[in-house]
Scaffold this active site. Structure first.
Site, PDB file in Angstrom:
ATOM      1  N   SER A 121       0.824  -1.210   0.000  1.00 25.14           N
ATOM      2  CA  SER A 121       0.000   0.000   0.000  1.00 25.14           C
ATOM      3  C   SER A 121       0.855   1.257   0.000  1.00 25.14           C
ATOM      4  O   SER A 121       0.441   2.300  -0.495  1.00 25.14           O
ATOM      5  CB  SER A 121      -0.921   0.005   1.225  1.00 25.14           C
ATOM      6  OG  SER A 121      -0.150   0.042   2.429  1.00 25.14           O
TER       7      SER A 121
ATOM      8  N   GLY B 204      -1.193   5.102  -6.951  1.00 28.55           N
ATOM      9  CA  GLY B 204      -2.488   5.193  -6.293  1.00 28.55           C
ATOM     10  C   GLY B 204      -2.393   4.829  -4.829  1.00 28.55           C
ATOM     11  O   GLY B 204      -1.777   3.828  -4.470  1.00 28.55           O
ATOM     12  N   MET B 205      -2.994   5.652  -3.990  1.00 26.92           N
ATOM     13  CA  MET B 205      -3.010   5.368  -2.552  1.00 26.92           C
ATOM     14  C   MET B 205      -4.297   5.928  -1.964  1.00 26.92           C
ATOM     15  O   MET B 205      -4.472   7.137  -1.852  1.00 26.92           O
ATOM     16  CB  MET B 205      -1.795   5.988  -1.863  1.00 26.92           C
ATOM     17  CG  MET B 205      -1.626   5.570  -0.413  1.00 26.92           C
ATOM     18  SD  MET B 205      -0.076   6.192   0.268  1.00 26.92           S
ATOM     19  CE  MET B 205      -0.146   5.465   1.915  1.00 26.92           C
TER      20      MET B 205
ATOM     21  N   GLY C  49      -9.454   4.560  -8.443  1.00 20.99           N
ATOM     22  CA  GLY C  49     -10.243   5.737  -8.783  1.00 20.99           C
ATOM     23  C   GLY C  49     -10.919   5.664 -10.138  1.00 20.99           C
ATOM     24  O   GLY C  49     -11.522   6.639 -10.580  1.00 20.99           O
TER      25      GLY C  49
ATOM     26  N   GLY D 235      -8.888   3.692  -4.516  1.00 23.57           N
ATOM     27  CA  GLY D 235      -9.697   2.569  -4.967  1.00 23.57           C
ATOM     28  C   GLY D 235     -11.093   2.594  -4.383  1.00 23.57           C
ATOM     29  O   GLY D 235     -11.327   3.139  -3.301  1.00 23.57           O
ATOM     30  N   SER D 236     -12.032   1.978  -5.091  1.00 29.56           N
ATOM     31  CA  SER D 236     -13.436   2.038  -4.675  1.00 29.56           C
ATOM     32  C   SER D 236     -13.677   1.360  -3.332  1.00 29.56           C
ATOM     33  O   SER D 236     -14.601   1.725  -2.604  1.00 29.56           O
ATOM     34  CB  SER D 236     -14.322   1.386  -5.749  1.00 29.56           C
ATOM     35  OG  SER D 236     -13.992   0.019  -5.901  1.00 29.56           O
TER      36      SER D 236
ATOM     37  N   CYS E  25     -11.293   1.156  -0.952  1.00 25.86           N
ATOM     38  CA  CYS E  25     -10.177   1.573  -0.098  1.00 25.86           C
ATOM     39  C   CYS E  25     -10.582   2.762   0.775  1.00 25.86           C
ATOM     40  O   CYS E  25     -11.234   3.694   0.301  1.00 25.86           O
ATOM     41  CB  CYS E  25      -8.979   1.953  -0.969  1.00 25.86           C
ATOM     42  SG  CYS E  25      -7.468   2.257  -0.040  1.00 25.86           S
TER      43      CYS E  25
ATOM     44  N   GLN F 153      -8.149  -0.748   6.183  1.00 25.90           N
ATOM     45  CA  GLN F 153      -7.929   0.297   5.185  1.00 25.90           C
ATOM     46  C   GLN F 153      -8.729  -0.004   3.923  1.00 25.90           C
ATOM     47  O   GLN F 153      -8.443   0.527   2.848  1.00 25.90           O
ATOM     48  CB  GLN F 153      -6.442   0.433   4.864  1.00 25.90           C
ATOM     49  CG  GLN F 153      -5.616   0.911   6.050  1.00 25.90           C
ATOM     50  CD  GLN F 153      -4.192   1.257   5.670  1.00 25.90           C
ATOM     51  OE1 GLN F 153      -3.957   1.957   4.677  1.00 25.90           O
ATOM     52  NE2 GLN F 153      -3.228   0.786   6.456  1.00 25.90           N
TER      53      GLN F 153
ATOM     54  N   ARG G  51       0.253  -6.563   2.836  1.00 28.87           N
ATOM     55  CA  ARG G  51       0.234  -5.379   1.975  1.00 28.87           C
ATOM     56  C   ARG G  51       0.154  -4.099   2.795  1.00 28.87           C
ATOM     57  O   ARG G  51       0.695  -3.064   2.412  1.00 28.87           O
ATOM     58  CB  ARG G  51      -0.954  -5.468   1.013  1.00 28.87           C
ATOM     59  CG  ARG G  51      -0.978  -4.361  -0.031  1.00 28.87           C
ATOM     60  CD  ARG G  51      -2.129  -4.534  -1.014  1.00 28.87           C
ATOM     61  NE  ARG G  51      -1.883  -3.771  -2.219  1.00 28.87           N
ATOM     62  CZ  ARG G  51      -2.172  -2.481  -2.372  1.00 28.87           C
ATOM     63  NH1 ARG G  51      -2.717  -1.821  -1.364  1.00 28.87           N
ATOM     64  NH2 ARG G  51      -1.907  -1.860  -3.510  1.00 28.87           N
TER      65      ARG G  51
END
Length: 527
Positions: free
Chosen positions: A279, A327-328, A369, A331-332, A334, A452, A440
């Site tokens: 991550s 990306g951090m 995203g 995500g949909s 996340c 998370q 992760r």
């Protein structure tokens, strides 16, 4: 009163303007003035159409060495990518990254299935011995999802070819304990070792056989060619393949030393690209893992990440990364940005990292995203070489898991972020060992697991054999509207200011979607 000019001079008058309409990408993403943006906050302005959408090339690098024909990757999540997804993503021109929330042997077996699925000359075919039973042959057919096994004296390659057992030979045979020699076909068409792939294809094409064994002068089996692979070459012209005709395959590992053994198994199975999955990619653990992989497996390309800043990118590039995953918290499934207060809006992340990585020839992958086709195009416009998808693919036929009917009566599939408690506490998939979700997010030794991510469901999207071609065609039409014929031209146009942008207010975003209708059906594509 405004002076009316000669209309024939319109193009000359246009040159009097100091810049093109809209904003340069650097002005668009100037977070000092208006905060960091994400995909919904802007649009790309149209250019001039001088070519057809079919003439748009989407060839792109995903690592320094590997190029694919569709800039699309499936995420290494346990509800998104196993061998079936990886196979079909590769057939359709993209790349699937097999998740690592499973025992190493299981993951290696998935890689092996991808590498066996489509070949030119199959250099390591499944070979039967004369003592193999019909029941065992049926089990192998179920396991590998194909039939047509050569039978040799020793049950190995480089042994005397005796015959071939086809699916028809064993399908209705009533005595499963019989040896395959009782049912195998011995009327074989073969080709000699040294035959070119084109020549072998022609022999197979002109014969009525499903398999073409390649034998040496002593009649020893050296390789195999499959008729079904010829059909795949026709139906999947964009397939991501090596010169050997094997499908390209990627798989994820963690940054833990224990996964060095996992990677060895994956490499032995034929892995091409390893994704070091974390991550927060800029860690001493990932840097050490990248350096170890480079020294131990120099022929394996490494995609490192996840990252969102130039500083993170520099550390991983210096360590030897061949590609970067950006990306951090976007995500949909996340919730890193909400819980950890760490991350970055995806548009700003993609532009910053991609612009820096391009100076070193390192491709980038926008991961997270992505809610629709337009977001894919925006990620590419901001410099990404490809886009990785999770939730968009989780509801497809090829994703792991079974469909079920939700309380609302919709057909759905389970989808969960790798940082969700559901994943972190799932010892089943990991075989009772280290859990990929906990690894992760650096949480494997924590007494209290801090989520998370979330677990949920996604609506059925059908097969990716229809969905991915829709995405590819949509990207081609978008680039046509922008006025660029390939992704390199898109990146060049953005960098030199020829491709322009416009910010969107909340009202503009409303205007750009369906509005003012009593009701509507939003059907995205037909095929």
């Amino acid at each position: 009163m405004v002076e009316i000019l000669d209309y024939t001079k319109a193009l000359e008058v246009l040159k009097e303007y100091p810049s093109g309409d809209g904003l340069h990408v650097d002005t668009l993403l100037d977070s000092d003035n208006h905060g960091a943006l994400t995909y919904n906050d802007f649009l790309i302005l149209p250019g001039s159409i001088t070519f057809s959408a079919a003439d748009v090339s989407l060839d792109t690098k995903v690592t320094r060495r590997f190029t694919i024909k569709a800039p699309l990757l499936s995420s290494p999540m346990d509800t998104v990518t196993e061998h079936n997804m990886a196979i079909h993503m590769a057939l359709l021109g993209g790349l699937g990254v097999i998740h690592n929330n499973c025992p190493p042997d299981d993951q290696a077996e998935m890689v092996r299935k991808v590498k066996r699925y489509e070949n030119g000359f199959i250099l390591d075919p499944v070979v039967l011995s004369p003592s193999t039973t019909v029941a065992e042959a049926k089990e192998l057919k179920t396991k590998w999802n194909f039939g047509g096994f050569p039978v040799t004296e020793k049950g190995t390659l480089h042994s005397k070819l005796l015959g071939i057992v086809t699916s028809r030979d064993i399908q209705f045979h009533k005595t499963p304990e019989d040896p395959v020699t009782a049912v195998m076909s011995t009327d074989l068409v073969t080709a000699p070792a040294g035959t070119t792939l084109a020549e072998a294809n022609e022999v197979l094409r002109s014969s009525k056989k499903g398999k073409l064994p390649i034998v040496d002068k002593d009649g020893l089996l050296v390789s195999l060619l499959s008729r079904s692979d010829l059909m795949k070459n026709i139906h999947y012209p964009l397939a991501s393949k090596l010169p050997s005709k094997q499908l390209l395959c990627a798989a994820a590992i963690s940054t833990h030393d224990a996964d060095k053994v996992r990677l060895q198994k994956l490499v032995d199975a034929g892995l091409d690209i390893v994704v070091v999955d974390s991550s927060q990619g800029n860690s001493m653990y990932q840097i050490a893992m990248i350096k170890w992989i480079k020294s131990t497996f120099p022929d394996i390309d490494i995609i490192a990440g996840n990252i969102v800043t130039r500083e993170q990118a520099a550390a991983l590039i210096a360590a030897g990364a061949d590609g970067l995953r950006i990306g951090m918290g976007s995500g949909s499934a996340c919730i890193t940005q909400e819980v950890m207060a760490v991350g970055r809006p995806q548009a700003a992340s993609v532009r910053s990292v991609s612009a820096f990585a391009a100076r070193f020839g390192v491709p980038t992958i926008a991961d997270g995203g992505v809610q629709n086709l337009g977001h894919i195009v925006k990620g590419l416009a901001l410099g990404a070489s490809a886009v990785m998808m999770g939730s968009l693919l989780a509801g497809t036929t090829e994703s792991p898991g079974e469909y079920y009917v939700s309380n609302e009566g919709q057909l759905v599939k389970a989808f969960r972020g790798m940082g969700s408690i559901a994943v972190m506490e799932d010892k089943g998939k990991s075989g009772g060992g280290k859990n990929a979700g906990a690894s992760r997010y650096f949480s494997e030794n924590d007494k209290v697991k801090v989520a998370q991510g979330v677990a949920g469901s996604v609506v059925d999207r059908g097969s990716i054999t229809q969905y991915v071609p829709y995405l590819v065609a949509g990207i081609q039409h978008s680039l046509q509207d922008i006025g660029v014929q390939d992704l390199e031209a898109l990146h060049t146009g953005v960098n030199n200011g020829q491709v322009r942008f416009e910010m969107r207010s909340a009202s503009a975003q409303t205007e750009g979607n369906v509005h003012g209708l009593h009701s509507h059906e939003k059907k995205l594509y037909s095929s």
